[in-house]
Write a protein that holds these residues in place. Sequence first.
Motif, PDB file in Angstrom:
ATOM      1  N   MET A   1      -4.490  -2.390   0.067  1.00  0.00           N
ATOM      2  CA  MET A   1      -3.477  -1.757  -0.740  1.00  0.00           C
ATOM      3  C   MET A   1      -2.435  -1.117   0.181  1.00  0.00           C
ATOM      4  N   ASN A   2      -1.197  -1.218  -0.196  1.00  0.00           N
ATOM      5  CA  ASN A   2      -0.078  -0.686   0.552  1.00  0.00           C
ATOM      6  C   ASN A   2      -0.183   0.838   0.665  1.00  0.00           C
ATOM      7  N   LEU A   3       0.089   1.389   1.853  1.00  0.00           N
ATOM      8  CA  LEU A   3       0.020   2.839   2.072  1.00  0.00           C
ATOM      9  C   LEU A   3       0.967   3.598   1.152  1.00  0.00           C
ATOM     10  N   VAL A   6      -0.790   4.032  -2.166  1.00  0.00           N
ATOM     11  CA  VAL A   6      -1.872   5.018  -2.068  1.00  0.00           C
ATOM     12  C   VAL A   6      -1.303   6.430  -2.060  1.00  0.00           C
ATOM     13  N   LEU A   7      -0.292   6.668  -1.237  1.00  0.00           N
ATOM     14  CA  LEU A   7       0.318   8.000  -1.178  1.00  0.00           C
ATOM     15  C   LEU A   7       0.997   8.375  -2.492  1.00  0.00           C
ATOM     16  N   ARG A   9       0.093   7.443  -5.439  1.00  0.00           N
ATOM     17  CA  ARG A   9      -0.981   7.793  -6.371  1.00  0.00           C
ATOM     18  C   ARG A   9      -1.514   9.202  -6.108  1.00  0.00           C
ATOM     19  N   ILE A  10      -1.713   9.532  -4.848  1.00  0.00           N
ATOM     20  CA  ILE A  10      -2.211  10.870  -4.499  1.00  0.00           C
ATOM     21  C   ILE A  10      -1.199  11.934  -4.917  1.00  0.00           C
ATOM     22  N   GLY A 124       3.127   4.318  -8.179  1.00  0.00           N
ATOM     23  CA  GLY A 124       1.795   4.124  -7.638  1.00  0.00           C
ATOM     24  C   GLY A 124       0.841   3.365  -8.537  1.00  0.00           C
TER      25      GLY A 124
END
Length: 127
Positions: A1-3, A6-7, A9-10, A124
């Motif tokens: 998954m692309n960084l 991920v960021l 989503r967080i 995200g």
Amino acid sequence: MNLSIVLARIVSVIYLSAGVGAILDKDQYRRIADDMFKNAAVTYLMGFTAAIVGLLIVKYHNVWTGNWTVLITILGWLATIKGVLIIAVPSFVERFSKMVFGGKMLQWFPYVAYFLGLLFGYFGFVR
């Protein structure tokens, strides 16, 4: 998954949680804003945490493109600057925070946080 995803989503979960929490319990967030700089150790830890998170984002996601991923990079730089300022000049940051979050700005915080949560959530989770 692309960084970036991920960021996003967080960041989305954090901002949505803060926004909903501030809408549901305004008094709690008012107390947080009032208490933020009352304990020197907590203030230092807050700055240290912001600086570390910001520097990690900048190190691994320093992307300056013409799309939405630049928002994550900007958040990383803002967190880094905020953390360094809290560590280096906490009294200045405290005065600035009281000026910014006093009065009307604290009323806008839940909606700004909720909007940012939805924005990053879109990038995200949906897009």
